[in-house]
Motif scaffolding. Structure first.
Motif, mmCIF file in Angstrom:
data_model
loop_
_atom_site.group_PDB
_atom_site.id
_atom_site.type_symbol
_atom_site.label_atom_id
_atom_site.label_comp_id
_atom_site.label_asym_id
_atom_site.label_seq_id
_atom_site.Cartn_x
_atom_site.Cartn_y
_atom_site.Cartn_z
ATOM 1 N N GLY A 118 1.867 10.599 -26.287
ATOM 2 C CA GLY A 118 0.954 9.531 -25.911
ATOM 3 C C GLY A 118 0.735 9.299 -24.430
ATOM 4 O O GLY A 118 0.125 8.305 -24.047
ATOM 5 N N MET A 119 1.196 10.216 -23.606
ATOM 6 C CA MET A 119 1.033 10.026 -22.165
ATOM 7 C C MET A 119 -0.104 10.917 -21.650
ATOM 8 O O MET A 119 -1.013 11.244 -22.397
ATOM 9 C CB MET A 119 2.363 10.298 -21.456
ATOM 10 C CG MET A 119 3.501 9.379 -21.908
ATOM 11 S SD MET A 119 3.171 7.611 -21.671
ATOM 12 C CE MET A 119 3.596 7.433 -19.956
ATOM 13 N N GLU A 153 -2.529 13.927 -23.650
ATOM 14 C CA GLU A 153 -3.843 13.275 -23.635
ATOM 15 C C GLU A 153 -4.939 14.242 -24.069
ATOM 16 O O GLU A 153 -5.844 13.877 -24.816
ATOM 17 C CB GLU A 153 -4.140 12.721 -22.244
ATOM 18 C CG GLU A 153 -5.420 11.924 -22.177
ATOM 19 C CD GLU A 153 -5.587 11.185 -20.864
ATOM 20 O OE1 GLU A 153 -6.468 10.324 -20.811
ATOM 21 O OE2 GLU A 153 -4.841 11.458 -19.898
ATOM 22 N N ALA A 194 0.719 8.766 -31.730
ATOM 23 C CA ALA A 194 1.269 8.843 -30.375
ATOM 24 C C ALA A 194 2.532 7.990 -30.302
ATOM 25 O O ALA A 194 2.501 6.801 -30.601
ATOM 26 C CB ALA A 194 0.240 8.354 -29.363
ATOM 27 N N LEU A 233 5.059 6.606 -27.779
ATOM 28 C CA LEU A 233 5.264 6.394 -26.343
ATOM 29 C C LEU A 233 6.749 6.312 -25.986
ATOM 30 O O LEU A 233 7.543 5.797 -26.779
ATOM 31 C CB LEU A 233 4.585 5.094 -25.904
ATOM 32 C CG LEU A 233 3.070 5.068 -26.036
ATOM 33 C CD1 LEU A 233 2.554 3.661 -25.741
ATOM 34 C CD2 LEU A 233 2.446 6.068 -25.100
ATOM 35 N N GLY A 246 0.528 4.214 -21.875
ATOM 36 C CA GLY A 246 0.048 5.390 -22.596
ATOM 37 C C GLY A 246 -1.400 5.699 -22.264
ATOM 38 O O GLY A 246 -2.113 4.893 -21.658
ATOM 39 N N ASN A 247 -1.839 6.892 -22.674
ATOM 40 C CA ASN A 247 -3.241 7.245 -22.427
ATOM 41 C C ASN A 247 -4.152 6.449 -23.363
ATOM 42 O O ASN A 247 -3.750 6.032 -24.430
ATOM 43 C CB ASN A 247 -3.454 8.760 -22.561
ATOM 44 C CG ASN A 247 -3.339 9.250 -23.990
ATOM 45 O OD1 ASN A 247 -4.121 8.864 -24.853
ATOM 46 N ND2 ASN A 247 -2.376 10.118 -24.233
ATOM 47 N N ARG A 300 -4.740 5.647 -28.176
ATOM 48 C CA ARG A 300 -4.726 4.307 -28.785
ATOM 49 C C ARG A 300 -6.113 3.771 -29.066
ATOM 50 O O ARG A 300 -6.279 2.631 -29.459
ATOM 51 C CB ARG A 300 -3.949 3.334 -27.930
ATOM 52 C CG ARG A 300 -4.473 3.154 -26.541
ATOM 53 C CD ARG A 300 -3.531 2.230 -25.769
ATOM 54 N NE ARG A 300 -3.579 2.556 -24.367
ATOM 55 C CZ ARG A 300 -3.935 1.706 -23.440
ATOM 56 N NH1 ARG A 300 -4.250 0.470 -23.742
ATOM 57 N NH2 ARG A 300 -3.962 2.068 -22.182
#
Length: 80
Positions: free
Chosen positions: A39-40, A45, A64, A66, A74-75, A79
């Motif tokens: 999720g970063m 991403e 994702a 985190l 997170g990106n 989300r």
């Protein structure tokens, strides 16, 4: 099948690696798989962006996880 993808952040990867990650994410969802990633930024991403670009994308196609409890870290793709 669920496929876990963890990769370098945006500071550590090349444009070719980001393109590969995007294509991988799209291909996985196109073929009915779900993606679990960190999720970063960077590879995670781009796999999320690729997954969401698939016509077969469903909300559960991407999970994702985190490394923090602060969702704002997170990106935004993971989300959305």
């Amino acid at each position: 099948m669920r496929v876990a993808i963890i990769g370098g952040n945006i500071k550590l990867v090349t444009e070719d690696q980001l393109k590969f990650a995007f294509d991988l994410g799209k291909s996985l969802v196109d073929n009915g798989h779900e993606i679990i990633n960190g999720g970063m930024t960077g590879v995670m991403e781009e796999t999320a962006r690729g997954a969401r670009s698939s016509k077969k994308f469903l909300k559960h196609s991407l999970i994702a996880i985190l490394p923090t409890d602060d969702i704002s870290k997170g990106n935004k793709i993971g989300r959305a």
